[in-house]
Write a protein that holds these residues in place. Structure first.
Motif, short mmCIF file in Angstrom:
data_model
loop_
_atom_site.label_atom_id
_atom_site.label_comp_id
_atom_site.label_asym_id
_atom_site.label_seq_id
_atom_site.Cartn_x
_atom_site.Cartn_y
_atom_site.Cartn_z
N TRP A 153 -8.47 -15.09 -50.29
CA TRP A 153 -7.74 -15.53 -49.10
C TRP A 153 -7.31 -16.99 -49.17
O TRP A 153 -6.82 -17.53 -48.20
CB TRP A 153 -8.60 -15.33 -47.85
CG TRP A 153 -9.18 -13.98 -47.73
CD1 TRP A 153 -10.50 -13.65 -47.80
CD2 TRP A 153 -8.48 -12.75 -47.54
NE1 TRP A 153 -10.67 -12.32 -47.65
CE2 TRP A 153 -9.44 -11.71 -47.49
CE3 TRP A 153 -7.15 -12.41 -47.40
CZ2 TRP A 153 -9.11 -10.39 -47.32
CZ3 TRP A 153 -6.82 -11.08 -47.23
CH2 TRP A 153 -7.79 -10.09 -47.18
N GLY A 154 -7.51 -17.66 -50.28
CA GLY A 154 -7.17 -19.07 -50.37
C GLY A 154 -8.42 -19.93 -50.30
O GLY A 154 -9.55 -19.43 -50.32
N TYR A 155 -8.22 -21.24 -50.20
CA TYR A 155 -9.34 -22.17 -50.21
C TYR A 155 -10.21 -22.02 -48.97
O TYR A 155 -11.42 -21.94 -49.02
CB TYR A 155 -8.83 -23.60 -50.31
CG TYR A 155 -9.93 -24.64 -50.25
CD1 TYR A 155 -10.79 -24.82 -51.33
CD2 TYR A 155 -10.10 -25.42 -49.11
CE1 TYR A 155 -11.81 -25.76 -51.27
CE2 TYR A 155 -11.11 -26.36 -49.05
CZ TYR A 155 -11.97 -26.51 -50.13
OH TYR A 155 -12.97 -27.44 -50.07
N ALA A 208 -9.81 -19.90 -45.24
CA ALA A 208 -8.99 -19.04 -44.39
C ALA A 208 -9.38 -19.19 -42.92
O ALA A 208 -10.55 -19.02 -42.57
CB ALA A 208 -9.14 -17.58 -44.82
N ASP A 251 -4.00 -19.24 -44.47
CA ASP A 251 -4.33 -20.15 -45.57
C ASP A 251 -3.35 -21.30 -45.48
O ASP A 251 -2.17 -21.15 -45.84
CB ASP A 251 -4.23 -19.42 -46.91
CG ASP A 251 -4.46 -20.34 -48.10
OD1 ASP A 251 -5.01 -21.44 -47.92
OD2 ASP A 251 -4.08 -19.94 -49.22
#
Length: 73
Positions: free
Chosen positions: A10-12, A14, A28
């Motif tokens: 989900w990215g760094y 979320a 994100d």
């Protein structure tokens, strides 16, 4: 956030997206303070967004950028 970038789903970091009392997705986004912008890397939909949900999410992201004192990119 604790995994290498290529293993993140989900990215760094979320942020949950709520619509009413429902969790409908994840945001994100990254605040690039040097450039003065809020970078939206992805909006992950847990449910398919209707036009009203999409408009509400867009407005909230814009409000987040303003609250942070950033432009939205």
């Amino acid at each position: 956030m604790y995994k290498p970038a290529e293993k993140r789903r989900w990215g760094y970091f979320a942020l949950p997206i709520l619509y009413g009392d429902r969790l409908v997705g994840k945001l994100d986004a990254t605040a690039d303070r040097k450039a003065g912008v809020l970078l939206v890397n992805a909006v992950h939909q847990d449910v398919e967004f209707s036009r009203s949900i999409a408009d509400a999410v867009d407005a909230e992201i814009e409000d987040l950028a303003v609250w942070l004192g950033l432009r939205r990119s």
